[in-house]
Design a protein around this motif. Structure first.
Motif, PDB file in Angstrom:
ATOM      1  N   LEU A  37      59.806  10.228 -65.496  1.00  0.00           N
ATOM      2  CA  LEU A  37      58.697  11.134 -65.190  1.00  0.00           C
ATOM      3  C   LEU A  37      59.210  12.379 -64.460  1.00  0.00           C
ATOM      4  O   LEU A  37      58.778  13.504 -64.741  1.00  0.00           O
ATOM      5  CB  LEU A  37      57.663  10.410 -64.335  1.00  0.00           C
ATOM      6  CG  LEU A  37      56.357  11.161 -64.018  1.00  0.00           C
ATOM      7  CD1 LEU A  37      55.651  11.583 -65.298  1.00  0.00           C
ATOM      8  CD2 LEU A  37      55.449  10.288 -63.164  1.00  0.00           C
TER       9      LEU A  37
ATOM     10  N   SER B 130      58.909  15.908 -66.651  1.00  0.00           N
ATOM     11  CA  SER B 130      58.012  16.955 -66.148  1.00  0.00           C
ATOM     12  C   SER B 130      58.793  18.110 -65.532  1.00  0.00           C
ATOM     13  O   SER B 130      58.373  19.266 -65.603  1.00  0.00           O
ATOM     14  CB  SER B 130      57.045  16.370 -65.115  1.00  0.00           C
ATOM     15  OG  SER B 130      57.743  15.749 -64.053  1.00  0.00           O
TER      16      SER B 130
ATOM     17  N   PHE C  94      49.799  12.971 -59.193  1.00  0.00           N
ATOM     18  CA  PHE C  94      51.098  12.309 -59.065  1.00  0.00           C
ATOM     19  C   PHE C  94      51.152  11.375 -57.856  1.00  0.00           C
ATOM     20  O   PHE C  94      51.610  10.231 -57.955  1.00  0.00           O
ATOM     21  CB  PHE C  94      52.218  13.355 -58.990  1.00  0.00           C
ATOM     22  CG  PHE C  94      53.592  12.762 -59.086  1.00  0.00           C
ATOM     23  CD1 PHE C  94      54.059  12.244 -60.277  1.00  0.00           C
ATOM     24  CD2 PHE C  94      54.425  12.716 -57.977  1.00  0.00           C
ATOM     25  CE1 PHE C  94      55.328  11.692 -60.377  1.00  0.00           C
ATOM     26  CE2 PHE C  94      55.695  12.165 -58.068  1.00  0.00           C
ATOM     27  CZ  PHE C  94      56.144  11.648 -59.272  1.00  0.00           C
TER      28      PHE C  94
ATOM     29  N   LEU D 173      57.369   6.769 -71.713  1.00  0.00           N
ATOM     30  CA  LEU D 173      56.934   6.085 -70.496  1.00  0.00           C
ATOM     31  C   LEU D 173      56.203   4.760 -70.741  1.00  0.00           C
ATOM     32  O   LEU D 173      56.461   3.777 -70.033  1.00  0.00           O
ATOM     33  CB  LEU D 173      56.049   7.016 -69.656  1.00  0.00           C
ATOM     34  CG  LEU D 173      56.736   8.240 -69.030  1.00  0.00           C
ATOM     35  CD1 LEU D 173      55.740   9.038 -68.197  1.00  0.00           C
ATOM     36  CD2 LEU D 173      57.914   7.823 -68.165  1.00  0.00           C
TER      37      LEU D 173
ATOM     38  N   LEU E 112      58.704  12.090 -71.760  1.00  0.00           N
ATOM     39  CA  LEU E 112      57.441  11.541 -71.259  1.00  0.00           C
ATOM     40  C   LEU E 112      56.798  10.592 -72.255  1.00  0.00           C
ATOM     41  O   LEU E 112      56.106   9.639 -71.866  1.00  0.00           O
ATOM     42  CB  LEU E 112      56.471  12.677 -70.926  1.00  0.00           C
ATOM     43  CG  LEU E 112      56.818  13.573 -69.729  1.00  0.00           C
ATOM     44  CD1 LEU E 112      55.703  14.583 -69.490  1.00  0.00           C
ATOM     45  CD2 LEU E 112      57.061  12.757 -68.471  1.00  0.00           C
TER      46      LEU E 112
ATOM     47  N   ALA F 164      51.400  19.767 -67.373  1.00  0.00           N
ATOM     48  CA  ALA F 164      52.209  18.831 -66.597  1.00  0.00           C
ATOM     49  C   ALA F 164      52.154  19.162 -65.110  1.00  0.00           C
ATOM     50  O   ALA F 164      52.048  18.267 -64.257  1.00  0.00           O
ATOM     51  CB  ALA F 164      53.650  18.846 -67.102  1.00  0.00           C
TER      52      ALA F 164
ATOM     53  N   TYR G 248      46.852   5.727 -66.564  1.00  0.00           N
ATOM     54  CA  TYR G 248      47.913   6.693 -66.258  1.00  0.00           C
ATOM     55  C   TYR G 248      48.865   6.849 -67.438  1.00  0.00           C
ATOM     56  O   TYR G 248      49.277   7.970 -67.783  1.00  0.00           O
ATOM     57  CB  TYR G 248      48.691   6.250 -65.023  1.00  0.00           C
ATOM     58  CG  TYR G 248      48.009   6.571 -63.713  1.00  0.00           C
ATOM     59  CD1 TYR G 248      47.838   7.887 -63.290  1.00  0.00           C
ATOM     60  CD2 TYR G 248      47.539   5.549 -62.878  1.00  0.00           C
ATOM     61  CE1 TYR G 248      47.212   8.182 -62.089  1.00  0.00           C
ATOM     62  CE2 TYR G 248      46.910   5.834 -61.671  1.00  0.00           C
ATOM     63  CZ  TYR G 248      46.747   7.149 -61.283  1.00  0.00           C
ATOM     64  OH  TYR G 248      46.114   7.436 -60.094  1.00  0.00           O
TER      65      TYR G 248
ATOM     66  N   LEU H 216      60.229   4.300 -64.880  1.00  0.00           N
ATOM     67  CA  LEU H 216      59.104   5.228 -64.934  1.00  0.00           C
ATOM     68  C   LEU H 216      59.335   6.468 -64.075  1.00  0.00           C
ATOM     69  O   LEU H 216      59.125   7.597 -64.521  1.00  0.00           O
ATOM     70  CB  LEU H 216      57.813   4.524 -64.493  1.00  0.00           C
ATOM     71  CG  LEU H 216      57.222   3.508 -65.464  1.00  0.00           C
ATOM     72  CD1 LEU H 216      55.999   2.835 -64.840  1.00  0.00           C
ATOM     73  CD2 LEU H 216      56.841   4.178 -66.770  1.00  0.00           C
TER      74      LEU H 216
ATOM     75  N   PHE I 137      49.689  10.300 -69.457  1.00  0.00           N
ATOM     76  CA  PHE I 137      51.025  10.881 -69.596  1.00  0.00           C
ATOM     77  C   PHE I 137      51.431  11.036 -71.062  1.00  0.00           C
ATOM     78  O   PHE I 137      52.189  11.937 -71.421  1.00  0.00           O
ATOM     79  CB  PHE I 137      52.051  10.031 -68.847  1.00  0.00           C
ATOM     80  CG  PHE I 137      51.951  10.131 -67.352  1.00  0.00           C
ATOM     81  CD1 PHE I 137      51.848  11.364 -66.732  1.00  0.00           C
ATOM     82  CD2 PHE I 137      51.942   8.987 -66.558  1.00  0.00           C
ATOM     83  CE1 PHE I 137      51.742  11.465 -65.347  1.00  0.00           C
ATOM     84  CE2 PHE I 137      51.850   9.073 -65.181  1.00  0.00           C
ATOM     85  CZ  PHE I 137      51.740  10.314 -64.565  1.00  0.00           C
TER      86      PHE I 137
END
Length: 436
Positions: free
Chosen positions: A325, A329, A244, A313, A310, A236, A388, A321, A392
């Protein structure tokens, strides 16, 4: 309720310990500023050099190519050499490898410099922890370890706005040069003020200095559990370092200037998690909890919870989101505080530097995999956003799995007895989750 007795060999905190802690905290600030700069400048770097998502993933991974090898080699050196001089040399390497990026560079040059920088940063955390353990006895190590770990969060929190301004006002090239100068300044301060700790021959749980074969240490279930649990946390973290900011810009549609500040949020939350984890762990130990509960369980459960968050998501509205997130994380941070302390419980001091380095070398292998996996997934997805989300989701599965392994394997309070071939203390398992 009875409390655990003060470990044999325990001592007070030497004078100057917190000054060294602060200097090593700054060391880790610089360390993570170096790591984050590529991710922060990801979009302009991709545009200037014409990189595909896969190439940018390779760039992110390249930092870790020699990271683990260097960590292991220098870890064994740290068993015998002064950590003061090792840390100074590492900081100088960081400075030297940043300056070539000030000029015009191609993709190959950028990758080579990142590989060399990674070799210089691979041993950093392990050597810093080994150094700080020479200043604090076992029962007082969790809080300074948490403070040291916060160098990672503050390295991002403090430098993102500053480096973001440099990137926007000037260029991403100059941002690397600024970091080179900062590394040199830290090296000067450490040369003037850094010292070797006086507790180099003290261990809270090892009354003598009888060595344990490395194969037994490396195959102990607590060591395996630490590597497995931190592997998921670092997956992560590696995505946060590399992808990110790009996700905020390319996936959520923010500008580079806005992304510079939004990118700070996971690190702010993570900083709170780490400090709270260190404080709660130390409080639990003071109240008589075993290190199985105060360190092993405390570090593993947040990984499982964060992974579950996560995993949601792809199924929530866009407005959810970012907060999910950030929280998911950020919960990973607890494991970084407790694992070095758990390894220090059963590893002889003369072998501790190498053991912490090998631990770091193994779990940071996820730093090679995570950026590359995300880049491949994005490149082959129907849309960047879909890529993405898939990346994730992979991260979520790895976090949950690593957390479960940690929960099953982390039993530091009985590890020394197992390694010595003696029977476990009576009631060790029964009392693992409650005061003894």
């Amino acid at each position: 309720m009875t409390t655990q007795p003060t470990p044999k060999g325990s001592t007070g905190t030497p004078k100057g310990a917190w000054q060294i802690t602060f200097l090593l905290f700054l060391f880790m600030v610089v360390n993570f500023a170096d790591k984050i700069v590529v991710g922060l400048a990801g979009v302009p770097i991709k545009k200037d050099l014409g990189l595909t998502p896969e190439q940018f993933g390779t760039l992110g991974s390249s930092f870790f190519y020699l990271f683990s090898i260097s960590a292991i080699v220098i870890g064994f050196v740290a068993n015998r050499a002064s950590t003061r001089w090792i840390l100074l040399i590492l900081a100088l390497i960081w400075a030297v490898t940043q300056f070539p990026m000030v000029g015009t560079v191609d993709f190959t040059t950028l990758v080579i410099c990142r590989i060399i920088l990674g070799a210089g940063e691979g041993p950093a955390a392990a050597v810093a922890i080994h150094a700080i353990y020479k200043w604090f006895p076992d029962e007082k190590r969790t809080l300074p370890t948490a403070i040291l770990s916060q160098g990672s969060a503050f390295g991002v929190i403090l430098t993102m706005p500053a480096l973001g301004w440099v990137i926007n006002a000037y260029s991403w090239h100059l941002a690397f040069g600024v970091l080179g100068v900062v590394s040199l300044l830290w090296a000067v301060a450490w040369f003037a003020l850094g010292k070797e700790g006086p507790l180099a021959s003290t261990s809270a749980v090892v009354a003598d200095e009888q060595r344990i074969p490395y194969w037994r240490l490396l195959t102990s279930r607590t060591f395996i559990g630490c590597v497995a649990a931190t592997f998921g946390a670092y997956w992560a973290l590696s995505l946060g370092l590399t992808w990110f900011t790009s996700f905020i810009i390319e996936g959520l549609g923010y500008t580079q200037k806005q992304a510079n500040f939004i990118s700070i949020l996971p690190w702010v939350f993570g900083a709170v998690v780490v400090i709270l984890s260190g404080w709660i762990s130390q409080l639990m130990l003071a109240r008589g909890f075993t290190t199985r509960g105060a360190r092993g369980v405390l570090g593993s459960v947040p990984l499982i919870v964060g992974g579950c968050i996560l995993a949601t998501l792809p199924y929530v509205p866009t407005g959810w989101l970012m907060p999910l997130l950030v929280i998911g994380s950020g919960l990973c941070g607890a494991i970084y505080v407790v694992c070095p302390a758990m390894l220090g419980e059963f590893t002889p001091v003369s072998q501790r530097g190498a053991m912490i380095a090998i631990y770091g070398a193994l779990y940071t292998l996820s730093g090679i995999l995570a950026p590359q996996v995300m880049g491949n997934v994005i490149q082959h997805a129907t849309t960047p956003m879909a890529g993405y989300m898939s990346g994730f989701t992979i991260n979520a599965a790895i976090m949950v799995g690593s957390g479960v392994l940690g929960l099953l394997l982390l039993w530091p309070n009985t590890e020394r007895a197992r390694l010595a071939g003696t029977s476990q203390p009576a009631g060790a398992i029964k009392g693992a989750m409650s005061p003894t």
